[in-house]
Design an enzyme around this catalytic site. Structure first.
Site, mmCIF file in Angstrom:
data_model
loop_
_atom_site.group_PDB
_atom_site.id
_atom_site.type_symbol
_atom_site.label_atom_id
_atom_site.label_comp_id
_atom_site.label_asym_id
_atom_site.label_seq_id
_atom_site.Cartn_x
_atom_site.Cartn_y
_atom_site.Cartn_z
ATOM 1 N N SER A 177 0.858 -1.192 0.000
ATOM 2 C CA SER A 177 0.000 0.000 0.000
ATOM 3 C C SER A 177 0.890 1.236 0.000
ATOM 4 O O SER A 177 2.075 1.160 0.349
ATOM 5 C CB SER A 177 -0.847 -0.030 1.274
ATOM 6 O OG SER A 177 -1.505 1.192 1.464
ATOM 7 N N TYR A 190 -1.733 -0.689 10.522
ATOM 8 C CA TYR A 190 -1.836 -1.007 9.083
ATOM 9 C C TYR A 190 -0.523 -0.641 8.371
ATOM 10 O O TYR A 190 0.050 -1.449 7.628
ATOM 11 C CB TYR A 190 -3.023 -0.251 8.488
ATOM 12 C CG TYR A 190 -3.292 -0.534 7.031
ATOM 13 C CD1 TYR A 190 -3.918 -1.713 6.628
ATOM 14 C CD2 TYR A 190 -2.939 0.382 6.043
ATOM 15 C CE1 TYR A 190 -4.173 -1.974 5.289
ATOM 16 C CE2 TYR A 190 -3.202 0.132 4.702
ATOM 17 C CZ TYR A 190 -3.818 -1.050 4.329
ATOM 18 O OH TYR A 190 -4.074 -1.294 2.995
#
Ligand SMILES: NC(=O)c1ccc[n+]([C@@H]2O[C@H](COP(=O)([O-])OP(=O)(O)OC[C@H]3O[C@@H](n4cnc5c(N)ncnc54)[C@H](O)[C@@H]3O)[C@@H](O)[C@H]2O)c1
Length: 309
Positions: A177, A190
């Site tokens: 990501s 995350y």
């Protein structure tokens, strides 16, 4: 004298390879890179039940790949299977697997090896997000983020990489990501798990290079927010530089990266410049730029991970 000759030879080999790398990259900026054939390849996609996983499955189906679809949610995985068959896939195998559990991964991986064969394209795509300020994140969510977003990559590689190495053939795809490139407000667990996934994939890339396993490719994908429902409610104040991405656009870009054996794919392109800026800007200037671009506001209206069709 012989050692000087060796040093000179090594330098010439290095300069040749270095220059070749640049010339090849420049050449493929002008000419389109040939795409590899994935018909008959055994493609395993984790988190295939929705979003990017499902869209990738559909694209591989159209190219004649054998599909192995993993998801924790059997219903949505079955739906993906149905759609891939409608898209032309003749061999589709679905497995319910909790990628947050090592033993479940090993159990299902053994089943895949017996029932389908050796996986040749492994796409670690399953992901979870909490989206809270660090001190509000429950411990179990931190553990889950690492179990699904990072450790699952270790266990799937342990299960499927040996056959790839033995055949010197395969492709490892890591869906990381933009949160694996820069730390983001309300995404501490995350971001850490996505940085780790990227670091892991890059380390294996270097191991395979050092061992001259040139037939095994790696693609590391770092997208900004995508409209899949995972980051429902998230916003961008800079839609020109950092637009919220369309799922089909992202899936097309990932497919192109895999088929052309591209090692890194950052979406949108501005992320390449952002990473460059991060490497040399003084921290106060960097934070001022983030404040100006309202980077810390992106999670302000985050609602949670929801499933979208
Ligand atoms: N959506 C975004 O904005 C965005 C941005 C950057 C990166 N990513 C990454 O892209 C990947 C795909 O995300 P998406 O947007 O398609 O999300 P999504 O929520 O639509 O899909 C995630 C899939 O993973 C499955 N899953 C979740 N936990 C699992 C587990 N323990 N075991 C097996 N399967 C599990 C879910 O059931 C779901 O089908 C993720 O790794 C995500 O972190 C997403």
């Amino acid at each position: 004298m012989p050692s000087e000759m060796n040093a000179l030879t090594n330098l010439l080999i290095f300069l040749g390879q270095f220059t070749y790398g640049f010339l090849e990259a420049i050449f493929y900026m002008i000419a389109s890179k040939p795409k590899k054939n994935v018909a008959g390849e055994i493609v395993l996609i984790t988190g295939a039940g929705s979003g990017i996983g499902r869209l990738l499955a559909l694209r591989f189906a159209r190219l004649g790949a054998i599909l192995v679809l993993w998801d924790i949610n059997p219903e949505s995985n079955q739906e993906t299977s149905k759609l891939t068959k409608e898209a032309g896939a003749s061999r589709v195998y679905t497995y319910t697997c909790n990628c947050g559990e090592k033993q479940d991964i090993y159990r299902v991986a053994d089943q895949v090896k017996k029932e389908v064969g050796d996986v040749t394209i492994l796409i670690n795509n399953a992901g979870v997000v909490t989206g809270k300020r660090f001190l509000e994140v429950p411990d179990e969510c931190i553990e889950k983020a690492f179990d699904v977003n990072t450790k699952a990559h270790f266990w799937t590689y342990k299960a499927f990489l040996p056959a790839m190495i033995a055949n010197n053939h395969g492709h490892l795809v890591c869906i990381s990501s933009s949160a694996g490139l820069v730390g983001i407000y309300k995404l501490s667990d995350y971001c850490a798990s996505k940085f780790a996934a990227l670091g892991f994939a890059e380390s294996i890339l270097s191991e395979l290079h050092a061992e001259r396993k040139t037939g095994i490719k790696t693609t590391i994908v770092c997208p900004f927010f995508i409209k899949t429902g995972m980051f429902e409610g998230c916003t961008t104040e800079n839609p020109l530089l950092l637009p919220i991405l369309e799922p089909n656009y992202v899936a097309d870009k990932i497919m192109n990266a895999v088929l052309t054996e591209q090692a890194y794919l950052f979406l949108p392109k501005f992320l390449y410049y952002m990473l460059f800026l991060k490497s040399f800007l003084p921290i106060k200037s960097g934070l001022a730029l983030c404040d100006y671009m309202k980077v810390f506001d992106v999670m302000k209206y985050f609602k949670g991970q929801i499933k979208k069709d």
